[in-house]
Design a protein around this motif. Structure first.
Motif: not given
Length: 139
Positions: A17-33
């Motif tokens: 996940n560290s390859v994703l920049r914010e806020p995309h990292r947070r949005h991606f993780n919201a989708l994952m949950i």
């Protein structure tokens, strides 16, 4: 290995996940949950409770679009749901008897990373300060 591998998977998840920049990292993780909330719905063995849990994690994921805290809470809720499935329901992977147990070990690793704000682990490894975006909402 049954207990170590899930921890390694959780750390690898955070590293990737560290390859994703914010806020995309947070949005991606919201989708994952949100996806994790529905993973048992096709055959988890707990009937209508599967739908209730999916609805709960959908709400938590929605709040997670703006808050790492909610994403971390979502992973902790999923941990509890994994334990319930390991003890009373069907496993997350139908042919993997202890797969829900493995998920219950992996998820808190991810949750801790999220509750820290989902920092870039590359920055942490380099010895720098983590570059995570702050939550926009209070938990």
């Amino acid at each position: 290995m049954q207990y170590v591998t899930p921890v390694v998977i959780g750390v690898l998840y955070a590293l990737l996940n560290s390859v994703l920049r914010e806020p995309h990292r947070r949005h991606f993780n919201a989708l994952m949950i949100a996806g994790a909330g529905a993973v048992y719905i096709g055959g988890g063995g707990l009937g209508g409770w599967e739908f209730a849990f999916t609805a709960l994690l959908t709400y938590v994921a929605y709040r997670g679009l703006e808050s790492w805290t909610f994403i971390g809470i979502g992973w902790l809720l999923h941990t509890a749901w994994d334990v319930v499935h390991h003890l009373k329901g069907s496993p997350i992977i139908p042919f993997g008897h202890d797969s829900s147990l493995g998920c219950a070990i992996c998820d808190p690793v991810i949750a801790l990373w999220c509750l820290r704000g989902g920092p870039s682990l590359r920055d942490l490894v380099r010895g720098g300060r983590p570059a995570a975006a702050p939550d926009r909402t209070a938990a």
